[in-house]
Design a protein around this motif. Structure first.
Motif, PDB file in Angstrom:
ATOM      1  N   CYS A 211      -1.792  -1.489 -13.079  1.00  0.00           N
ATOM      2  CA  CYS A 211      -2.141  -0.632 -11.926  1.00  0.00           C
ATOM      3  C   CYS A 211      -3.623  -0.678 -11.566  1.00  0.00           C
ATOM      4  O   CYS A 211      -4.026  -0.091 -10.552  1.00  0.00           O
ATOM      5  N   HIS A 212      -4.465  -1.288 -12.398  1.00  0.00           N
ATOM      6  CA  HIS A 212      -5.913  -1.281 -12.135  1.00  0.00           C
ATOM      7  C   HIS A 212      -6.478  -2.692 -12.144  1.00  0.00           C
ATOM      8  O   HIS A 212      -6.155  -3.473 -13.019  1.00  0.00           O
ATOM      9  N   PHE A 216     -10.269  -5.354  -5.559  1.00  0.00           N
ATOM     10  CA  PHE A 216      -9.124  -4.914  -4.752  1.00  0.00           C
ATOM     11  C   PHE A 216      -9.592  -4.737  -3.307  1.00  0.00           C
ATOM     12  O   PHE A 216     -10.776  -4.874  -3.015  1.00  0.00           O
ATOM     13  N   GLN A 218      -9.588  -2.544   0.444  1.00  0.00           N
ATOM     14  CA  GLN A 218      -9.370  -1.285   1.157  1.00  0.00           C
ATOM     15  C   GLN A 218      -9.559  -1.532   2.649  1.00  0.00           C
ATOM     16  O   GLN A 218     -10.112  -2.555   3.055  1.00  0.00           O
ATOM     17  N   CYS A 291      -3.298   7.962   1.144  1.00  0.00           N
ATOM     18  CA  CYS A 291      -4.587   7.679   1.764  1.00  0.00           C
ATOM     19  C   CYS A 291      -5.503   8.896   1.743  1.00  0.00           C
ATOM     20  O   CYS A 291      -5.200   9.908   2.355  1.00  0.00           O
ATOM     21  N   GLY A 323      -5.836   2.130   0.886  1.00  0.00           N
ATOM     22  CA  GLY A 323      -5.826   1.089  -0.143  1.00  0.00           C
ATOM     23  C   GLY A 323      -4.926  -0.055   0.302  1.00  0.00           C
ATOM     24  O   GLY A 323      -3.702   0.054   0.249  1.00  0.00           O
ATOM     25  N   THR A 325      -4.532  -2.972  -1.046  1.00  0.00           N
ATOM     26  CA  THR A 325      -3.826  -3.566  -2.180  1.00  0.00           C
ATOM     27  C   THR A 325      -2.603  -2.713  -2.525  1.00  0.00           C
ATOM     28  O   THR A 325      -1.503  -3.235  -2.725  1.00  0.00           O
ATOM     29  N   ARG A 326      -2.804  -1.406  -2.527  1.00  0.00           N
ATOM     30  CA  ARG A 326      -1.704  -0.494  -2.853  1.00  0.00           C
ATOM     31  C   ARG A 326      -0.596  -0.568  -1.797  1.00  0.00           C
ATOM     32  O   ARG A 326       0.593  -0.590  -2.111  1.00  0.00           O
ATOM     33  N   MET A 329       1.412  -3.613  -2.265  1.00  0.00           N
ATOM     34  CA  MET A 329       2.336  -3.458  -3.405  1.00  0.00           C
ATOM     35  C   MET A 329       3.581  -2.690  -2.967  1.00  0.00           C
ATOM     36  O   MET A 329       4.700  -3.053  -3.293  1.00  0.00           O
ATOM     37  N   MET A 330       3.353  -1.623  -2.168  1.00  0.00           N
ATOM     38  CA  MET A 330       4.491  -0.810  -1.706  1.00  0.00           C
ATOM     39  C   MET A 330       5.363  -1.607  -0.752  1.00  0.00           C
ATOM     40  O   MET A 330       6.581  -1.598  -0.844  1.00  0.00           O
ATOM     41  N   ILE A 337      -0.387  -5.240 -10.201  1.00  0.00           N
ATOM     42  CA  ILE A 337      -1.541  -5.485  -9.307  1.00  0.00           C
ATOM     43  C   ILE A 337      -2.231  -6.825  -9.621  1.00  0.00           C
ATOM     44  O   ILE A 337      -2.850  -7.440  -8.755  1.00  0.00           O
TER      45      ILE A 337
END
Ligand code: DAH
Length: 354
Positions: A211-212, A216, A218, A291, A323, A325-326, A329-330, A337
């Motif tokens: 997860c980290h 990354f 934004q 967010c 995010g 990157t996040r 992923m979703m 990640i």
């Protein structure tokens, strides 16, 4: 000499017609054209020829040698062509203008999400800005109302360069000051609202796991004008997220602390899988944290040269930090990640090119 050459030519022609592949052709070449081959032997015969006939005999040998070389070359080309024809007949095809066979590439999933968001924001009148990855302490922290030694700095430990107080930006908010300064004049003189998004790569000194990551992406956004309120923030976020996910989304705001916004929020969307009922994707809460955002702190506007007093105009604005990157992923169901920076083409090339 004429007689000798005649015999040798017959022998050579018969050997040549027997050579059916590159191996036998090569032994024929050694037999006739190498240092110890038949043509070298012929040259040695020259010493036995009477002096007055030497010149003519030499010319005959040389022209015979040229004849042998050219017959050998054309036979070689013939064999190569024959072998290629066999491959083509067997179903192989090739384009000899292509150096190698290369697979068709595809865009990185983060590029896909970034471009999609840029299109959405552009359609809502936002400018898309690019910003440096190496910034200074002032832009990354102080201009964002995070003074030296403020505890909020602990949340964003990043990589410092040895020279000139520089660092790798820990968030895209680091561009806010430059964007406010760039568009502030048009806001004051022409009444043109500041609407900008700025995607970018960010860095943090993280312990890396699924997860980290230390690197990354934004996408930051700001809007500044007269009378901008939280309702505007909610409207823009809801419209944008509905387009990203391809259906109407329900959002909620929770209080969140970030020194550069006041009030600050965490914006959640209702889980699209269970529609708020609770499932494993949303850890049974029915909501997904998406967010952070808020109303830009007056100090941040002031540092960016924007007037926050009543006279002549009081400007306000909102900011958000998506995010990317996040989101990728979703959107693509990527669980780890580390996939993004892995360079593992078999995982990354699943995403259709556009
Ligand atoms: N820069 C913050 C971070 O990376 C995220 C953020 C929070 C951005 C609130 C904003 C905001 O614009 O209003 O943690």
């Amino acid at each position: 000499m004429n007689e000798i050459i005649k015999k040798l030519r017959e022998q050579f022609e018969s050997n040549l017609s027997e050579a059916k592949d590159m191996d036998s052709l090569e032994s024929l070449r050694l037999d006739y054209l190498s240092k110890k081959g038949k043509l070298s032997d012929l040259m040695k015969e020259l010493s036995k020829v009477p002096g007055d006939q030497k010149k003519e005999a030499g010319m005959l040998i040389n022209s015979f040698k040229q004849e042998v070389i050219s017959r050998y070359d054309s036979k070689k080309a013939q064999i190569i062509k024959f072998q290629e024809d066999l491959l083509i007949e067997a179903g192989e095809s090739y384009d000899d203008s292509m150096p190698t066979e290369r697979p068709i590439g595809s865009y990185h999933p983060i590029t896909l999400v970034q471009r999609e968001l840029e299109d959405i924001f552009e359609s809502m009148g936002f400018d898309v800005e690019d910003y440096d990855e190496i910034v200074d302490d002032y832009h990354c922290f102080e201009a964002l109302n995070i003074p030296k030694y403020h505890p909020a700095r602990d949340m964003q430990d990043t990589y410092y360069l040895t020279s000139k107080n520089q660092l790798l930006k820990s968030h895209t908010s680091a561009a806010q000051n430059a964007i406010l300064r760039k568009y502030g004049k048009a806001l004051k003189e022409e009444g043109r609202p500041i609407r900008a998004v700025f995607p970018g790569r960010c860095f943090r000194n993280e312990a890396i796991d699924a997860c980290h990551e230390n690197t990354f992406f934004q996408m930051e956004g700001i809007m500044v004008d007269k009378d901008i309120s939280i309702s505007n923030l909610i409207y823009f976020m809801k419209t944008m997220l509905s387009q990203v996910f391809g259906k109407e989304v329900t959002v909620r705001l929770r209080p969140g602390f970030f020194p550069f916004v006041e009030p600050g929020f965490e914006l959640d969307i209702q889980c699209l899988i269970c529609e708020g009922k609770g499932c494993s994707s949303c850890k049974d809460s029915g909501w997904l944290e998406l967010c952070p955002c808020g109303m830009i702190h007056p100090n941040v506007l002031k540092y960016g040269g924007i007037n926050t007093e009543e006279e002549p105009y009081k400007y306000t604005g909102f900011a958000f930090g998506l995010g990317l990157t996040r989101l990728a992923m979703m959107k693509y169901g990527i669980k780890d990640i580390r996939t993004f920076n892995s360079g593992d083409l078999s995982s990354l090339s699943e995403f259709i090119s556009r």
